[in-house]
Design a protein around this motif. Structure first.
Motif, short mmCIF file in Angstrom:
data_model
loop_
_atom_site.label_atom_id
_atom_site.label_comp_id
_atom_site.label_asym_id
_atom_site.label_seq_id
_atom_site.Cartn_x
_atom_site.Cartn_y
_atom_site.Cartn_z
N PRO A 144 100.19 12.48 -23.22
CA PRO A 144 101.35 12.23 -22.38
C PRO A 144 100.98 12.39 -20.91
O PRO A 144 100.16 13.24 -20.57
CB PRO A 144 102.34 13.32 -22.81
CG PRO A 144 101.89 13.73 -24.18
CD PRO A 144 100.40 13.57 -24.18
N PRO A 145 101.53 11.56 -20.03
CA PRO A 145 101.18 11.67 -18.62
C PRO A 145 101.60 13.02 -18.06
O PRO A 145 102.58 13.61 -18.50
CB PRO A 145 101.98 10.53 -17.97
CG PRO A 145 103.06 10.21 -18.94
CD PRO A 145 102.52 10.52 -20.30
N PRO A 146 100.84 13.57 -17.09
CA PRO A 146 101.15 14.89 -16.55
C PRO A 146 102.39 14.91 -15.69
O PRO A 146 102.91 15.97 -15.38
CB PRO A 146 99.90 15.21 -15.71
CG PRO A 146 99.34 13.87 -15.35
CD PRO A 146 99.64 12.98 -16.51
N THR A 147 102.89 13.75 -15.28
CA THR A 147 104.11 13.67 -14.49
C THR A 147 105.03 12.67 -15.16
O THR A 147 104.75 12.17 -16.25
CB THR A 147 103.79 13.22 -13.06
OG1 THR A 147 103.33 11.86 -13.10
CG2 THR A 147 102.70 14.09 -12.44
N ASP A 148 106.13 12.37 -14.50
CA ASP A 148 107.06 11.38 -15.04
C ASP A 148 106.54 9.96 -14.89
O ASP A 148 107.12 9.03 -15.45
CB ASP A 148 108.42 11.51 -14.34
CG ASP A 148 109.11 12.82 -14.69
OD1 ASP A 148 108.81 13.37 -15.76
OD2 ASP A 148 109.95 13.29 -13.88
N ALA A 149 105.47 9.77 -14.13
CA ALA A 149 104.93 8.42 -13.93
C ALA A 149 104.25 7.92 -15.20
O ALA A 149 103.60 8.69 -15.91
CB ALA A 149 103.93 8.43 -12.78
N PRO A 150 104.39 6.65 -15.52
CA PRO A 150 103.71 6.12 -16.71
C PRO A 150 102.21 6.03 -16.52
O PRO A 150 101.71 6.00 -15.39
CB PRO A 150 104.33 4.72 -16.86
CG PRO A 150 104.74 4.34 -15.47
CD PRO A 150 105.17 5.63 -14.83
N ARG A 151 101.49 5.99 -17.62
CA ARG A 151 100.05 5.75 -17.57
C ARG A 151 99.78 4.36 -17.01
O ARG A 151 100.54 3.42 -17.23
CB ARG A 151 99.45 5.86 -18.97
CG ARG A 151 99.42 7.26 -19.55
CD ARG A 151 98.35 8.10 -18.91
NE ARG A 151 98.15 9.34 -19.65
CZ ARG A 151 97.32 10.28 -19.27
NH1 ARG A 151 96.60 10.13 -18.18
NH2 ARG A 151 97.18 11.38 -19.98
N ARG A 152 98.64 4.21 -16.32
CA ARG A 152 98.22 2.92 -15.77
C ARG A 152 96.84 2.59 -16.32
O ARG A 152 95.89 3.34 -16.11
CB ARG A 152 98.22 2.94 -14.24
CG ARG A 152 99.59 3.24 -13.63
CD ARG A 152 99.56 3.08 -12.12
NE ARG A 152 99.47 1.67 -11.75
CZ ARG A 152 98.60 1.18 -10.87
NH1 ARG A 152 97.70 1.98 -10.31
NH2 ARG A 152 98.59 -0.10 -10.56
N VAL A 153 96.74 1.48 -17.02
CA VAL A 153 95.50 1.06 -17.67
C VAL A 153 95.02 -0.23 -17.02
O VAL A 153 95.79 -1.19 -16.86
CB VAL A 153 95.72 0.84 -19.18
CG1 VAL A 153 94.45 0.29 -19.83
CG2 VAL A 153 96.16 2.13 -19.86
N LEU A 154 93.75 -0.27 -16.65
CA LEU A 154 93.13 -1.48 -16.13
C LEU A 154 92.08 -1.98 -17.11
O LEU A 154 91.26 -1.20 -17.60
CB LEU A 154 92.45 -1.19 -14.78
CG LEU A 154 91.58 -2.32 -14.20
CD1 LEU A 154 92.43 -3.53 -13.83
CD2 LEU A 154 90.78 -1.83 -13.01
N ALA A 155 92.12 -3.27 -17.41
CA ALA A 155 91.08 -3.90 -18.23
C ALA A 155 90.49 -5.07 -17.43
O ALA A 155 91.25 -5.90 -16.90
CB ALA A 155 91.65 -4.40 -19.55
N VAL A 156 89.17 -5.12 -17.35
CA VAL A 156 88.48 -6.17 -16.58
C VAL A 156 87.55 -6.92 -17.51
O VAL A 156 86.65 -6.31 -18.13
CB VAL A 156 87.69 -5.58 -15.40
CG1 VAL A 156 87.06 -6.71 -14.59
CG2 VAL A 156 88.58 -4.72 -14.51
N GLY A 157 87.72 -8.23 -17.60
CA GLY A 157 86.87 -9.05 -18.45
C GLY A 157 86.21 -10.15 -17.65
O GLY A 157 86.78 -10.67 -16.68
N ALA A 158 85.02 -10.54 -18.06
CA ALA A 158 84.33 -11.65 -17.39
C ALA A 158 85.00 -12.97 -17.69
O ALA A 158 85.09 -13.85 -16.83
CB ALA A 158 82.87 -11.68 -17.83
N HIS A 159 85.47 -13.14 -18.94
CA HIS A 159 86.03 -14.41 -19.38
C HIS A 159 87.35 -14.17 -20.10
O HIS A 159 87.60 -13.09 -20.62
CB HIS A 159 85.07 -15.12 -20.34
CG HIS A 159 83.65 -15.10 -19.91
ND1 HIS A 159 82.72 -14.23 -20.44
CD2 HIS A 159 83.00 -15.83 -18.98
CE1 HIS A 159 81.55 -14.42 -19.86
NE2 HIS A 159 81.68 -15.39 -18.96
#
Length: 219
Positions: free
Chosen positions: A6-21
């Motif tokens: 669970p996130p340590p604050t009220d803010a939601p988790r932020r996920v980054l995914a980077v793909g070449a294609h």
């Protein structure tokens, strides 16, 4: 084992995914993204693709929306040249540099030992670009037979429904790939079964983490 806490604050988790294609993110981490989205529906996902055509850009947007949820995912598609990312290194570095200035909880991208030159460049660049982030590097099954180089050391267990959802989204939204001889459910479920065996679960997706800092003492 990676656990989405669970996130340590009220803010939601932020996920980054980077793909070449287009399709790299979904193939490498589609089950994981689906699992996280189901477990924490307020998680914010940003998926960045560096090379594309207009057709494949639309395929990627549709597939990622199906795996996560349209309201929770932003898909950014750049127009760099397929198979030429090493030549476009300056632009790749600028894109990663801009992304690195944002507060991501986790970054998913390629591995440095991937045989494809576009994948490999991102795998080599990401740990340096994202010095203050948790970086998990996914694997892409392919003709080159490079899975043995991945050195997977982080696993996300998957339930059968997530494995099925991954293939259903890929097959429904990537008609451009239907003629490939490796494009079938068995390819992805077989790899997920193997990675599950390695972490004592039925299915899993595997990643490599090159550097991890413990934020607090274990004892």
């Amino acid at each position: 084992m990676l656990t989405l806490l669970p996130p340590p604050t009220d803010a939601p988790r932020r996920v980054l995914a980077v793909g070449a294609h287009c399709d790299d993110i979904e193939i490498g981490a589609g089950g994981t993204l689906h699992t996280w989205a189901q477990a924490a529906p307020d998680t914010e996902f940003t998926c960045v693709v560096l090379t594309s055509t207009p057709q494949r850009a639309e395929e990627s947007r549709a597939c990622l929306a199906a795996l996560i949820a349209p309201a929770n995912v932003e898909v950014v598609v750049h127009d760099l040249r397929d198979t030429r990312l090493p030549v476009d290194y300056d632009r790749v570095k600028d894109i990663l540099g801009d992304l690195s200035r944002q507060p991501w909880d986790v970054v998913l991208t390629h591995q440095r030992h991937d045989a494809h030159q576009d994948h490999r460049l991102l795998g080599e660049s990401a740990p340096t670009a994202f010095r203050d982030h948790l970086v998990l590097q996914f694997e892409i099954p392919k003709w080159d037979g490079d899975l043995g180089r991945s050195g997977a050391n982080v696993y996300q267990p998957l339930i059968e429904e997530s494995v099925a959802a991954k293939w259903a989204a890929l097959d429904a939204h990537y008609p451009s790939q239907h003629g490939k001889d490796w494009w079938d459910a068995e390819t992805f479920s077989a790899l997920a079964r193997l990675r599950g065996m390695e972490c004592r679960h039925r299915y899993a997706e595997a990643f490599r983490c090159e550097k991890l800092v413990l934020a607090s003492p274990l004892f």
